[in-house]
Design a protein around this motif. Structure first.
Motif, short mmCIF file in Angstrom:
data_model
loop_
_atom_site.label_atom_id
_atom_site.label_comp_id
_atom_site.label_asym_id
_atom_site.label_seq_id
_atom_site.Cartn_x
_atom_site.Cartn_y
_atom_site.Cartn_z
N SER A 262 0.85 -1.18 0.00
CA SER A 262 0.00 0.00 0.00
C SER A 262 0.89 1.24 0.00
O SER A 262 2.08 1.18 0.31
CB SER A 262 -0.93 0.02 1.22
OG SER A 262 -0.18 0.15 2.41
N ILE A 263 0.30 2.36 -0.36
CA ILE A 263 0.96 3.67 -0.28
C ILE A 263 0.23 4.47 0.79
O ILE A 263 -0.98 4.69 0.69
CB ILE A 263 0.91 4.40 -1.63
CG1 ILE A 263 1.50 3.53 -2.74
CG2 ILE A 263 1.64 5.73 -1.54
CD1 ILE A 263 1.34 4.13 -4.13
N ASP A 264 0.93 4.89 1.82
CA ASP A 264 0.33 5.60 2.95
C ASP A 264 0.44 7.10 2.72
O ASP A 264 1.55 7.65 2.62
CB ASP A 264 1.01 5.20 4.25
CG ASP A 264 0.21 5.65 5.48
OD1 ASP A 264 -0.73 6.45 5.31
OD2 ASP A 264 0.53 5.20 6.59
N LEU A 265 -0.71 7.78 2.62
CA LEU A 265 -0.76 9.23 2.40
C LEU A 265 -1.26 9.97 3.63
O LEU A 265 -1.75 11.09 3.52
CB LEU A 265 -1.66 9.54 1.20
CG LEU A 265 -1.25 8.91 -0.13
CD1 LEU A 265 -2.31 9.17 -1.18
CD2 LEU A 265 0.10 9.46 -0.60
N THR A 266 -1.14 9.36 4.80
CA THR A 266 -1.57 10.01 6.03
C THR A 266 -0.77 11.29 6.25
O THR A 266 0.46 11.26 6.25
CB THR A 266 -1.38 9.08 7.23
OG1 THR A 266 -2.09 7.87 7.00
CG2 THR A 266 -1.89 9.73 8.51
N PRO A 267 -1.43 12.44 6.42
CA PRO A 267 -0.69 13.70 6.59
C PRO A 267 0.01 13.77 7.94
O PRO A 267 -0.45 13.19 8.92
CB PRO A 267 -1.78 14.77 6.47
CG PRO A 267 -3.04 14.07 6.87
CD PRO A 267 -2.89 12.65 6.42
N THR A 268 1.13 14.46 7.97
CA THR A 268 1.86 14.72 9.20
C THR A 268 2.07 16.22 9.33
O THR A 268 1.62 17.01 8.48
CB THR A 268 3.22 14.00 9.18
OG1 THR A 268 4.04 14.57 8.14
CG2 THR A 268 3.05 12.51 8.92
N GLN A 269 2.75 16.64 10.39
CA GLN A 269 3.00 18.06 10.58
C GLN A 269 3.91 18.62 9.49
O GLN A 269 3.84 19.81 9.16
CB GLN A 269 3.63 18.29 11.95
CG GLN A 269 2.69 18.03 13.12
CD GLN A 269 3.34 18.34 14.45
OE1 GLN A 269 4.55 18.53 14.55
NE2 GLN A 269 2.52 18.39 15.51
N LYS A 270 4.77 17.79 8.93
CA LYS A 270 5.72 18.26 7.93
C LYS A 270 5.32 17.91 6.50
O LYS A 270 5.72 18.59 5.56
CB LYS A 270 7.10 17.67 8.21
CG LYS A 270 7.71 18.15 9.53
CD LYS A 270 9.11 17.58 9.70
CE LYS A 270 9.74 18.08 11.00
NZ LYS A 270 11.11 17.54 11.18
#
Length: 369
Positions: A262-270
Motif C-alpha cells: 500500500s501507499i500511505d498518504l496520512t498527513p503529518t506536521q511536515k
C-alpha cells in the motif's frame, strides 16, 4: 453503420460546424484564463503534440503545442452535442468521442489526402470530419474509455449502474448493457486490452475479462480512483474513506505479497496528505501523481508526485508537490483533472486543469527506458 432499430436517436452523418472566426478561438482563450467557466474535460492526441478541451458552451477546442495557439478553424459543435461531460481521442487517431445528453457524438476525422496518415508529426490536424451519434436515450454520458486497440468504446451514464461497450468498427453495441451493481464512478481498460476495471460508488468493484465478458467482484468501499501500470499487472486503488492506496498485483510472482502492499498518504506536521481525489500513472509507469480531496486544509491545492522503481514489486518514492496558479480572491484553486500525454520522449508531460479554468503543463524529465 448503426442498426436501424436505433433510428429515433440516430443522426445522419453530419459535418461539424467550422469555427473560422478568430473570436471563437479568442473566447476559448479567455475562458481558460479568467476562470469564468470550469473545464468539462481534457484529452491528449494519442501521438501528436496537441490536446482538446471541452468547455460549458458544449464546443470542443483544439490547441497545437508546436504552434502555441488554438486552432481557429477546428471547433466541434452540433445540435446533438448538449451538456458535454467527457471527451476521448481514440488510439487510432481518427476518431474523437464526445459524451453528452442521450448518447455519444463520435467524430471521424478524414484526411484531405487519402494516402495521408492522421498521426504524421509534420501534418496539421485535418479539418474534415463527420459525426455519428451513439444513443443512450434519457441518460447523460458521464465517462468514456477506449480499448487499447481502438475498436471498442465503453460508456457509462450519470446515476446508472450499467455500462455499454460499442463495437465502433461495426457501428453497434458490442454486447448488451453490463451491470456493475451500483452507480459507476470510472472504467479503466488494462493496457493489453484483456481486462476492464469498473469502479462503483458501492462496496465493491468489478474486473471484467473482455474475451468472454465475465466479471469478478472485489470488495472495496467508497471507491474514488484507480489506474493500471503499463503491463496491466498492477492496479492501484484509492477510496474516499482511507489515506492508503491499495496495490493489487496480478503477477504470479507477487501473489503472495499483494496484501502487504500500500501507499500511505496520512498527513503529518511536515508532509501534506489525505484521501485521494484522483491519481494518474504515466504511460511508462515511472511517475505517479495524486490529488487530494478537500478536507478543509490546503492539501487539496497540491499534487503529490511519486517516482516508481520496478523489481518484482513496484516501490514508490515521494519526489515532491506541485502547486498550481494562485486562486482568485482567496478561493482555493484545486486540480480537477490530470492527464499524462500518451507519448513523451525523455520523461513524461503532465497536463493539469484547475478549478478556476487554467491549464498548466508540467514536463518531468528522467530516463524513460
Amino acid at each position: 453503420m448503426i442498426l436501424k432499430h436505433l433510428g429515433p436517436y440516430l443522426s445522419a452523418w453530419s459535418p461539424f460546424s467550422y469555427g473560422g472566426a478568430a473570436s471563437l478561438a479568442f473566447n476559448a482563450d479567455e475562458n481558460l484564463k479568467n476562470g469564468r467557466s470550469a473545464i468539462r474535460d481534457f484529452a491528449w492526441h494519442p501521438v501528436l503534440p496537441r490536446y482538446a478541451v471541452a468547455l460549458p458552451d458544449n464546443r470542443i477546442y483544439f490547441r497545437n503545442l508546436q504552434q502555441g495557439g488554438w486552432d481557429q478553424q477546428l471547433i466541434l459543435t452540433h445540435q446533438f452535442q448538449a451538456n458535454v461531460n467527457c471527451i476521448k481521442w481514440s488510439p487510432t487517431c481518427n476518431l474523437f468521442a464526445v459524451g453528452c445528453d442521450h448518447g455519444t457524438c463520435l467524430w471521424t476525422f478524414v484526411a484531405s489526402n487519402p494516402g495521408t496518415r492522421l498521426n504524421r508529426l509534420d501534418k496539421k490536424l485535418d479539418r474534415t470530419a463527420w459525426m455519428q451519434f451513439l444513443p443512450c436515450p434519457g441518460l447523460r454520458i458521464r465517462g468514456l474509455e477506449w480499448s487499447p486497440c481502438g475498436r471498442y468504446l465503453a460508456s457509462w451514464a450519470v446515476g446508472c449502474g450499467t455500462f455499454v461497450v460499442w463495437d465502433v468498427a461495426k457501428g453497434r453495441q458490442g454486447s448488451t448493457p453490463l451491470s456493475a451493481g451500483a452507480d459507476i464512478v470510472t472504467l479503466r481498460w488494462s493496457p493489453d486490452g484483456g481486462s476492464l476495471f469498473v469502479g462503483t460508488a458501492g462496496n465493491c468493484f468489478r474486473i471484467w475479462k473482455t474475451f468472454d465478458w465475465t466479471s469478478t467482484a472485489w470488495m472495496k468501499a467508497n471507491f474514488s480512483s484507480a489506474c493500471w501500470d503499463k503491463r496491466g499487472e498492477v492496479l492501484l486503488l484509492a477510496s474516499t474513506a482511507s489515506t492508503k492506496i491499495a496495490i493489487i498485483n496480478f503477477s504470479p510472482k507477487a501473489q503472495a505479497l499483494q496484501n502487504r502492499m500500500s501507499i500511505d498518504l496520512t498527513p503529518t506536521q511536515k508532509v501534506p496528505g489525505g484521501c485521494v481525489h484522483q491519481m494518474e500513472w504515466s504511460p511508462n509507469s515511472k511517475r505517479l501523481v495524486i490529488s487530494f480531496r478537500d478536507d478543509g486544509r490546503r492539501n487539496s491545492e497540491l499534487i503529490a508526485v511519486f517516482g516508481t522503481t520496478w523489481r518484482i514489486l513496484p516501490t514508490f518514492q515521494p519526489l515532491g508537490f506541485i502547486r498550481g496558479p494562485a486562486g482568485q480572491r482567496g478561493v482555493k484553486n484545486m486540480p480537477i483533472l490530470m492527464r499524462f500525454r500518451p507519448h513523451c520522449k525523455g520523461g513524461a508531460l503532465l497536463a493539469v486543469c484547475w478549478a478556476q479554468g487554467q491549464i498548466t503543463l508540467y514536463p518531468m524529465l528522467f530516463d524513460s527506458k
